[in-house]
Design a protein around this motif. Sequence first.
Motif: not given
Length: 394
Positions: A65-75, A344-349, A356-362
Amino acid sequence: NELIMKRGIASSETGVNAVLPGNGSFAYTLSPDKSEAPMGNEAFARKWNFGPPETALLKGVAVCMLLCHHLFFTPSDGYDDWFVAGYPFWHSLAIVCKSTVALFLLLSGFGLYRSSQRNPLNTFEFYKKRLLRLYPTYFLVWLIFVPLTLIFTDHSLAAAFGDYISLKLIANLLGIQMYFGMYGYNPTWWFMTAILTMYAFFPAFYRLAGTRWGLEILAVAAAAIDIFDVWFINAIIRQQSFAFIWGMLLAKHYWIEKSTQWPRIPLLMACATVCLIVSWIRLGFENPGHPFCGDTFLATALIILIWSTIPYGSCTFRFFALLGNHSYSIFLFHIFIIGFLLHNLVYATKNPLFILFSSLCLCLPIALILDKFEKILVQQCQKLLHMSSIRAVL
């Protein structure tokens, strides 16, 4: 060590003598530590007992949930959102996932209360143990990630602190920067101030829980302070205390375990309804100034939903528990990975699922390595404290 089932369980191995009355002639006798459950019946016993493994499970969910909040809060971060009935799904989910703060605080209050039940609370030892739990990892993240960010990005100390850099840097290093009106070099570290504050108050809260209605009155007062936005009380205390105290109440009265006495389907439907209502309210109040009490009830409903639906020992359980066991270090450094160093790597795709998956993997491998170093660091700190105490006696 025989387990007896009669619409519940009774275990002869109990860390705390807590009997929960049920309907008719049955009762639960609950152990706060699942490691005490008989080996052959451990998975069965866990269905009626909420302890450290389940706490780790929920912390793992809270990390996601923490990752979702910080990854997708800002479009504008550069991901392709999914639109459902005209609403951006991932951005909406990010807003709802702000409630992860309440979930972490609730689980913290819950765990500290149960731990203090098993071992008599010694205030000095409590503070020493908590500070040794928090600061070594915190300083380690500082030493590693702040210099890397200063070198490889344009996120400077001046940009983070403005004026009085030295004083603000010290406050940030101590984790008390929110009392000086700033988030710190890493903006997510405001939570350090919140958890340090709750730890500071816990011994007093715990002793108050020993009185007849002390903790209950305190919870009502904390909710009122939040709802009515009592301006002269610091925002950290005003907004975060209720979730922590509510967690203590859940532990004191065994309300999570008692929920197993309810019929399963109506219970899950009720919890899902609470989640939907609070989520709808939060989506209507993106302004963080609105009362946070609803997030606490959302967190409670999530706990019951997840505990009731993810079987102990399953691959899903083990994954989230692993994530939860390293939740603190992930909280400390994740924004450096997804926001500064590897953005840039996290949001590349641009695909939210892959992001989200790449963030967890990192984050997970880094946390595993970091926590290895943290254990060594804590051991050295404990040795130094032990040696200094011996010298003081001599």
